[in-house]
Design a protein around this motif. Structure first.
Motif, PDB file in Angstrom:
ATOM      1  N   PHE A 161       0.820  -1.204   0.000  1.00  0.00           N
ATOM      2  CA  PHE A 161       0.000   0.000   0.000  1.00  0.00           C
ATOM      3  C   PHE A 161       0.861   1.263   0.000  1.00  0.00           C
ATOM      4  N   GLY A 162       0.532   2.153  -0.928  1.00  0.00           N
ATOM      5  CA  GLY A 162       1.319   3.359  -1.096  1.00  0.00           C
ATOM      6  C   GLY A 162       2.455   3.195  -2.084  1.00  0.00           C
ATOM      7  N   VAL A 163       2.638   1.966  -2.586  1.00  0.00           N
ATOM      8  CA  VAL A 163       3.675   1.696  -3.590  1.00  0.00           C
ATOM      9  C   VAL A 163       3.028   1.026  -4.803  1.00  0.00           C
ATOM     10  N   ILE A 164       2.611  -0.208  -4.647  1.00  0.00           N
ATOM     11  CA  ILE A 164       1.958  -0.934  -5.739  1.00  0.00           C
ATOM     12  C   ILE A 164       0.437  -0.726  -5.686  1.00  0.00           C
ATOM     13  N   ALA A 165      -0.086  -0.747  -4.490  1.00  0.00           N
ATOM     14  CA  ALA A 165      -1.522  -0.532  -4.288  1.00  0.00           C
ATOM     15  C   ALA A 165      -1.769   0.870  -3.742  1.00  0.00           C
ATOM     16  N   ARG A 166      -2.979   1.338  -3.934  1.00  0.00           N
ATOM     17  CA  ARG A 166      -3.353   2.654  -3.427  1.00  0.00           C
ATOM     18  C   ARG A 166      -3.608   2.586  -1.925  1.00  0.00           C
ATOM     19  N   HIS A 167      -3.468   3.724  -1.272  1.00  0.00           N
ATOM     20  CA  HIS A 167      -3.898   3.815   0.116  1.00  0.00           C
ATOM     21  C   HIS A 167      -5.423   3.704   0.172  1.00  0.00           C
ATOM     22  N   GLN A 168      -5.943   3.642   1.367  1.00  0.00           N
ATOM     23  CA  GLN A 168      -7.377   3.442   1.558  1.00  0.00           C
ATOM     24  C   GLN A 168      -8.202   4.454   0.763  1.00  0.00           C
ATOM     25  N   ARG A 169      -9.287   3.958   0.189  1.00  0.00           N
ATOM     26  CA  ARG A 169     -10.161   4.795  -0.627  1.00  0.00           C
ATOM     27  C   ARG A 169     -10.656   5.998   0.168  1.00  0.00           C
TER      28      ARG A 169
ATOM     29  N   SER B 186      -8.686  -2.032  -1.843  1.00  0.00           N
ATOM     30  CA  SER B 186      -8.581  -2.978  -2.964  1.00  0.00           C
ATOM     31  C   SER B 186      -7.988  -2.402  -4.238  1.00  0.00           C
ATOM     32  N   ARG B 187      -7.671  -1.104  -4.262  1.00  0.00           N
ATOM     33  CA  ARG B 187      -7.244  -0.476  -5.515  1.00  0.00           C
ATOM     34  C   ARG B 187      -5.743  -0.627  -5.728  1.00  0.00           C
TER      35      ARG B 187
END
Length: 210
Positions: free
Chosen positions: A13-21, A89-90
């Motif tokens: 999270f914050g690298v490959i995936a987005r932080h919380q919506r 999930s993003r």
């Protein structure tokens, strides 16, 4: 000591995936009829044992709701759990493509602070994760960054030396912990800067992939 391997170890999270919506905490607070600030405080204060695999999802959400002096019925807990999973999930499709491309020149692994049930959902939604050389989710290995045990798990699981790793995370405290464990580290800001760092790092290392 190095085993002369090139292992890029990514945070999620914050690298490959987005932080919380954005808006997710407000949405969950509204479902509980709780003030957003109070809900957010309880959500994060109760999170560490859930992330580290020491609590189940029902135990975590029960702790959150009790902190807010709210009842913790099974239906409410499941609704909050599913909303929470969806809110994380993003992914960044450009970063996913870049991470996958790196496997031509290096071993690629993942170390993420994520509860066990979130990890299960993420693996279903993002099956490419199973193609990486190693995936470590805090809720599965029962150790969360920046604890040394999280980094030690990756070293042992991959039968490598700490100096074989370049750890990439958007949180400076986690990168400092990785460096304290003997790894190389980079604080992530964007894909282009990371690519430059990795391109500079890899030629100094014997190549694992021909």
């Amino acid at each position: 000591m190095s085993t002369d391997r090139n292992i890029v170890l990514f945070d999620l999270f914050g690298v490959i995936a987005r932080h919380q919506r954005p808006g997710a905490l407000e949405e969950m607070a509204a479902r509980c009829h709780a003030p957003t600030d109070a809900f957010a405080t309880a959500y994060w204060a109760c999170r560490p044992p859930y992330d580290a695999g020491r609590q189940s999802a029902p135990e975590y959400w029960t702790a959150v709701l009790r902190r807010l002096s709210l009842s913790a019925d099974a239906d409410s807990i499941e609704e909050l759990r599913l909303t929470d999973i969806e809110s994380w999930s993003r992914v960044d499709d450009r970063m996913v493509a870049y991470v996958r491309s790196l496997r031509d020149v290096a071993e690629v692994a993942l170390l993420s602070n994520i509860p066990s049930d979130h990890a299960d959902a993420f693996l279903i939604a993002q099956p490419w994760l199973r193609d990486l050389d190693h995936v470590a989710f805090s809720g599965k290995i029962e150790a969360a960054k920046p604890a040394p045990a999280a980094f030690h798990h990756c070293v042992v699981a991959m039968r490598a030396a700490p100096t074989d790793f370049l750890f990439v995370d958007d949180r400076a405290e986690n990168v400092r912990a990785a460096r304290a464990a003997g790894m190389n580290g980079h604080v992530f800001t964007d894909r282009d800067e990371l690519a430059s760092v990795i391109d500079h790092w890899l030629p100094t290392r014997p190549s694992m992939r021909k």
